[in-house]
Enzyme design. Sequence first.
Site, short mmCIF file in Angstrom:
data_model
loop_
_atom_site.label_atom_id
_atom_site.label_comp_id
_atom_site.label_asym_id
_atom_site.label_seq_id
_atom_site.Cartn_x
_atom_site.Cartn_y
_atom_site.Cartn_z
N GLY A 57 0.81 -1.22 0.00
CA GLY A 57 0.00 0.00 0.00
C GLY A 57 0.84 1.26 0.00
CB SER A 60 -2.16 5.97 -3.37
OG SER A 60 -2.82 4.85 -2.80
N GLY A 61 -1.81 7.63 -0.89
CA GLY A 61 -2.31 7.92 0.45
C GLY A 61 -1.26 7.92 1.54
N GLY A 63 0.24 5.47 2.91
CA GLY A 63 1.36 4.56 2.65
C GLY A 63 2.46 5.22 1.84
CB SER A 194 -9.37 0.82 11.03
OG SER A 194 -10.46 1.71 11.23
CE1 TYR A 237 -10.99 -1.08 5.90
CE2 TYR A 237 -12.15 -0.14 7.80
CZ TYR A 237 -11.04 -0.19 6.97
OH TYR A 237 -9.96 0.64 7.23
#
Length: 362
Positions: A57, A60-61, A63, A194, A237
């Site tokens: 990951g 992008s973002g 990561g 999370s 999730y």
Amino acid sequence: VATRGTPRQHHSCVMRVTSLLFGLAGGYIAWRVLNAKLFLSVARARSMTGKVAVVTGGTSGVGKEACKRLVSNGIKVVIAARDMALGVAVCRELQQLAPQGCKDAVAEVIHCDLSSLASVAKFAADFLATNQPCNILLLNAGMFPPNFQTKCEYTPDGFEVAFQTNHLSHHLLARLLTPRLRASAPARVVTTSSSLHSPSTQGGRHGGGKRQVSCKCATVEDIKREWEECGDGQLLYRNSKLANIMFAYELDRRLQGTGVTSNALSPGFIPSTGLSRHQGGRARWFMRWVMPNLPFKFIATIDKGADCIEMVCLAPELEGSGGRYFHLSQDASSSPDSKDEALAKRLWVLSDTMVQAYLPPP
């Protein structure tokens, strides 16, 4: 005719001299502090030379930002990427952060599709063939299935897509890289989870506070039966994020005394990342352009999320310390279910069963 100044003039002169001295002293202190920070930064980068981080990951973002932080600290990153063109572009961008005159690559990309166990196994084999150390294994990639799907989406391996992408493939990757991690000790495994892993944050359609279904199943048949009965993307999730923390804790217990630690973290709710890429068009638009601008305290930024990852990956005070969970760079307490050792051992055995075809002989 010489005249003496008035007391008021003398006082004004003294104040000016005092202010000048304080200003000089303050400037000197600031100069010393800045130079000390620069020295420590350079010394730290030098101490990290030769160290390698494997990152999922990382294109992008949060990561991608974490990769920038690692490279800036002198660590080479190896990015596991599904999109090779994007991975190559990110590596070029990271190379710009290399120290001046550095001719060595500070980043490289190897193909890896987390929705395919065979691809994960090939990535591990390709990385091991480079004979590089693995000082940090950052398991950061994740996906969020559509909230309002009517039935589960499955990978070609036959597993629910969020469970495999977020947990199972990372379980396999860690298992395959464990010998290299041990040979590279001290080493760290860092798993991005999370705060949604906690049943206490659930409600209404998303579970009503019950334990996530998949993590208490004892057999592959049981877990697949649960998936068939659950079309709730958010619950799926949450389940995968609970599995992340249970995995991180169990891995740490299994690596006690090896010089390898395992911790989990929550970088916060960051709506501007690509996590919602599987949602509908309106939901993606709302998450990308509206949510980041709302005045809610629970909304984090990519920088804050990367701060947390950087700390757990590199903080000297965490050397040798594992089995912990961090939220936005703060030591935090994960849910009671995540701390259930019997449940974690069961999930470990179940995950091993699912990826057995790709594990080396015992």
